[in-house]
Design a protein around this motif. Structure first.
Motif, PDB file in Angstrom:
ATOM      1  N   GLN A 380      26.394  47.632  66.482  1.00  0.00           N
ATOM      2  CA  GLN A 380      24.961  47.893  66.441  1.00  0.00           C
ATOM      3  C   GLN A 380      24.204  46.582  66.557  1.00  0.00           C
ATOM      4  O   GLN A 380      24.677  45.531  66.117  1.00  0.00           O
ATOM      5  CB  GLN A 380      24.569  48.615  65.156  1.00  0.00           C
ATOM      6  N   THR A 381      23.036  46.642  67.152  1.00  0.00           N
ATOM      7  CA  THR A 381      22.212  45.447  67.327  1.00  0.00           C
ATOM      8  C   THR A 381      21.631  45.032  65.989  1.00  0.00           C
ATOM      9  O   THR A 381      20.949  45.813  65.319  1.00  0.00           O
ATOM     10  CB  THR A 381      21.089  45.705  68.339  1.00  0.00           C
ATOM     11  N   LEU A 382      21.895  43.793  65.602  1.00  0.00           N
ATOM     12  CA  LEU A 382      21.377  43.245  64.355  1.00  0.00           C
ATOM     13  C   LEU A 382      20.074  42.481  64.599  1.00  0.00           C
ATOM     14  O   LEU A 382      19.090  42.658  63.881  1.00  0.00           O
ATOM     15  CB  LEU A 382      22.425  42.326  63.732  1.00  0.00           C
ATOM     16  N   VAL A 383      20.080  41.648  65.617  1.00  0.00           N
ATOM     17  CA  VAL A 383      18.900  40.849  65.982  1.00  0.00           C
ATOM     18  C   VAL A 383      18.831  40.775  67.490  1.00  0.00           C
ATOM     19  O   VAL A 383      19.833  40.482  68.150  1.00  0.00           O
ATOM     20  CB  VAL A 383      18.974  39.416  65.404  1.00  0.00           C
ATOM     21  N   ARG A 384      17.661  41.038  68.043  1.00  0.00           N
ATOM     22  CA  ARG A 384      17.435  40.822  69.466  1.00  0.00           C
ATOM     23  C   ARG A 384      16.703  39.504  69.641  1.00  0.00           C
ATOM     24  O   ARG A 384      15.689  39.265  68.978  1.00  0.00           O
ATOM     25  CB  ARG A 384      16.637  41.970  70.062  1.00  0.00           C
ATOM     26  N   CYS A 533      21.457  39.573  72.307  1.00  0.00           N
ATOM     27  CA  CYS A 533      21.310  40.074  70.947  1.00  0.00           C
ATOM     28  C   CYS A 533      22.528  39.729  70.112  1.00  0.00           C
ATOM     29  O   CYS A 533      23.616  39.447  70.638  1.00  0.00           O
ATOM     30  CB  CYS A 533      21.063  41.578  70.948  1.00  0.00           C
ATOM     31  N   ILE A 534      22.324  39.732  68.802  1.00  0.00           N
ATOM     32  CA  ILE A 534      23.423  39.610  67.852  1.00  0.00           C
ATOM     33  C   ILE A 534      23.833  41.014  67.448  1.00  0.00           C
ATOM     34  O   ILE A 534      23.000  41.840  67.073  1.00  0.00           O
ATOM     35  CB  ILE A 534      23.009  38.807  66.607  1.00  0.00           C
ATOM     36  N   GLU A 535      25.143  41.295  67.540  1.00  0.00           N
ATOM     37  CA  GLU A 535      25.659  42.615  67.206  1.00  0.00           C
ATOM     38  C   GLU A 535      26.652  42.506  66.052  1.00  0.00           C
ATOM     39  O   GLU A 535      27.306  41.473  65.877  1.00  0.00           O
ATOM     40  CB  GLU A 535      26.358  43.241  68.411  1.00  0.00           C
ATOM     41  N   CYS A 536      26.749  43.571  65.295  1.00  0.00           N
ATOM     42  CA  CYS A 536      27.723  43.618  64.211  1.00  0.00           C
ATOM     43  C   CYS A 536      28.431  44.961  64.228  1.00  0.00           C
ATOM     44  O   CYS A 536      27.930  45.939  64.797  1.00  0.00           O
ATOM     45  CB  CYS A 536      27.051  43.378  62.863  1.00  0.00           C
ATOM     46  N   VAL A 537      29.605  45.000  63.618  1.00  0.00           N
ATOM     47  CA  VAL A 537      30.367  46.241  63.560  1.00  0.00           C
ATOM     48  C   VAL A 537      29.646  47.219  62.655  1.00  0.00           C
ATOM     49  O   VAL A 537      29.272  46.898  61.528  1.00  0.00           O
ATOM     50  CB  VAL A 537      31.789  45.979  63.033  1.00  0.00           C
ATOM     51  N   ASN A 538      29.435  48.426  63.159  1.00  0.00           N
ATOM     52  CA  ASN A 538      28.707  49.457  62.405  1.00  0.00           C
ATOM     53  C   ASN A 538      29.594  50.000  61.275  1.00  0.00           C
ATOM     54  O   ASN A 538      30.726  50.372  61.518  1.00  0.00           O
ATOM     55  CB  ASN A 538      28.318  50.587  63.356  1.00  0.00           C
TER      56      ASN A 538
END
Length: 538
Positions: A380-384, A533-538
């Motif tokens: 999921q997108t954490l920061v765009r 963007c910065i993404e992280c595992v949902n």
């Protein structure tokens, strides 16, 4: 002739049909003669100078990796004696793997991938179920696949010398002295075969081999004529008697079987040979398989320019599937799989033209399930990163002064011709903030790049991207609070050459002897397109 050579090689171009038969001939030669390294003149291109880059080359390269090529010879590196005349010497028949090419500083991203794939595909022995005899008629460059092999199986071509001199039967399998084995030998639809070779095939069948194909009628050689023809007729009569292709298609001769008038689907089913890598017939996926001691190594390639989800059934049981990513060098366990009577089903997701190794080398642990999401957790997108970007260009390559981009774009659409036609390195810088660093893995997703990029987070190198997915792992580099992002993008020379083609020669900054570009040609996507963007595992 390959059997008499110390080194074996094929050839393929990044586009077109050259390589479509050459490389299978080379790899088959390597496999049947026990030569571990099979080379190819690789990624040749022509007619569109300096437009090619690694992501464009990947589909064809991966195709021929699945066919057995495992030693990449890049074509070509031309000496560049001049520092001033860029992009420099070239030829119409090559890709420009040299120090004056704009993406040369990041070519290690591509060559690291090639090295990993070559290394893995040089391990152990190639696994193929079918050996297609190429026949003894001349001239002969390679064989034909007739009857056609269904999806999920691999094959080699085999010649008379190897059959007659080296082939024997072990545990019902056609075996060569160095260990390569086949389940079935297929004879071509030819009327000729030397009696010596037919006698060897008769012995192989009597020893337990399975052979599919029609009876020969005469010898192709003038040696011992007409005695040789009578010998062929006699041997063929002994072997093929009782086979009419309609009511009777298989007969036991000694310990083995002779099959006639079957499709390959029918023949493989008849001998109980399930697919080595079971896939739907329309799946745009190619595979290769090598066995190295306790490890089975499958190379899987998505040959389509879109993401796919597949569930291949590998002919391996009771071992844990792992994903080995040759682009990054990372290895991870695939916790979701399902054991069947025929093997192991593993849910996979492949991005456009993505490839991966699926390796079985350890005893299986209990599967956590069968769903794709377990093997590919949702991000999921954490920061765009929408803050303004500082953008810098190389002055020596006619770059403009530093710019501030309010948003990322394909620079080939920029109104400023110095940006629109720019070729070289581009540096992008911005910052983002995190109130809290989340648990789990974090990724910087560039989404779209023209054509390659390397990333730094807070001054430390995070990795590079050259093919989909354009994503790097930044878990250990991101921190709570302010973070600095630096992205170094390299383009091709193509847009600058198109721009210069509309200028008088005295005003051009580029020089190359082979340049077919015109001012009306379409520009190539260039720069950091994003969104980032910065993404992280949902």
């Amino acid at each position: 002739y390959g059997g008499q050579s110390d080194e074996i090689g094929g050839e393929f171009w990044s586009f077109g049909d050259l390589g479509n038969i050459e490389n299978r001939a080379a790899s088959s030669c390597g496999h049947i003669y026990g030569k571990q390294k099979i080379s190819a003149e690789s990624f040749t291109s022509g007619g569109t100078p300096f437009s090619c880059y690694p992501a464009m080359m990947k589909q064809r390269g991966d195709r021929f990796f699945t066919e057995g090529i495992n030693n990449t010879l890049l074509h070509v590196y031309i000496s560049q004696p001049s520092e001033e005349r860029e992009p420099g010497m070239n030829a119409w028949f090559s890709s420009e793997f040299n120090r004056l090419n704009t993406w040369y500083p990041q070519m290690d991203l591509f060559t690291s991938y090639l090295k990993r794939v070559n290394y893995m595909l040089q391990q152990g022995l190639n696994i193929a179920d079918v050996a297609y005899f190429i026949g003894e008629d001349a001239p002969k460059m390679t064989g034909i696949v007739d009857p056609e092999l269904p999806k999920g199986y691999q094959f080699d071509y085999i010649n008379a010398e190897v059959i007659e001199r080296d082939l024997f039967v072990k545990d019902g399998l056609l075996t060569l002295p160095h260990g390569t084995q086949y389940r079935i030998l297929v004879l071509p639809k030819l009327e000729t075969m030397r009696p010596e070779l037919l006698a060897k095939i008769k012995k192989l069948i009597e020893d337990g081999a399975v052979v599919l194909g029609p009876a020969p009628k005469r010898s192709p050689s003038g040696e011992s004529f007409p005695t040789a023809d009578r010998q062929v007729e006699k041997l063929a009569g002994e072997l093929w008697s009782g086979l009419d292709g309609r009511s009777v298609k298989a007969v036991i001769r000694g310990k083995g079987e002779l099959l006639f008038g079957m499709t390959m689907e029918e023949a493989l089913k008849y001998i109980g040979c399930v697919p080595d890598c079971g896939l739907p017939a329309d799946a745009p996926v190619l595979y290769g398989h090598r066995s190295a001691g306790d490890a089975d190594i499958y190379f899987i390639s998505n040959q389509k320019d879109e993401m796919i989800e597949i569930r291949p059934e590998f002919r391996i049981r009771s071992r844990q599937p792992e994903l080995w990513d040759a682009s990054t060098g990372r290895i991870r366990t695939l916790p979701a799989y399902e054991e069947t009577a025929a093997g192991t089903v593993v849910p996979l997701k492949l991005y456009p033209y993505e490839s991966a190794f699926v390796v079985f080398r350890r005893p299986a642990t209990k599967a956590e399930g069968t769903g794709l999401q377990l093997n590919y957790p949702v991000l999921q997108t954490l920061v765009r990163l929408d803050a303004p970007w500082k953008v810098s260009f190389e002055e020596k390559r006619r770059g403009p002064a530093s710019q501030t981009f309010a948003r990322l774009e394909d620079i080939s659409k920029n109104e400023n011709p110095d940006i629109r036609y720019y070729s070289g390195t581009i540096w992008y810088e911005t910052e983002f903030k995190l109130k809290k660093k989340p648990e789990g893995e974090l990724y910087l997703n560039l989404n779209d790049v023209g054509v390659m990029a390397k990333v730094k987070i807070n001054g430390q190198y995070a990795g590079g991207v050259w093919t989909a997915p354009y994503r790097v792992n930044v878990t250990d580099l991101v921190r709570k609070g302010k973070n600095k992002v630096e992205i170094e993008v390299v383009t091709t020379w193509m847009n600058r050459l198109i721009g210069d083609s509309g200028l008088p020669e005295s005003e051009r900054k580029t020089w190359t002897p082979c340049n077919s570009w015109k001012p009306t040609d379409m520009l190539q996507k260039s720069g950091l397109v994003g969104p980032v963007c910065i993404e992280c595992v949902n």
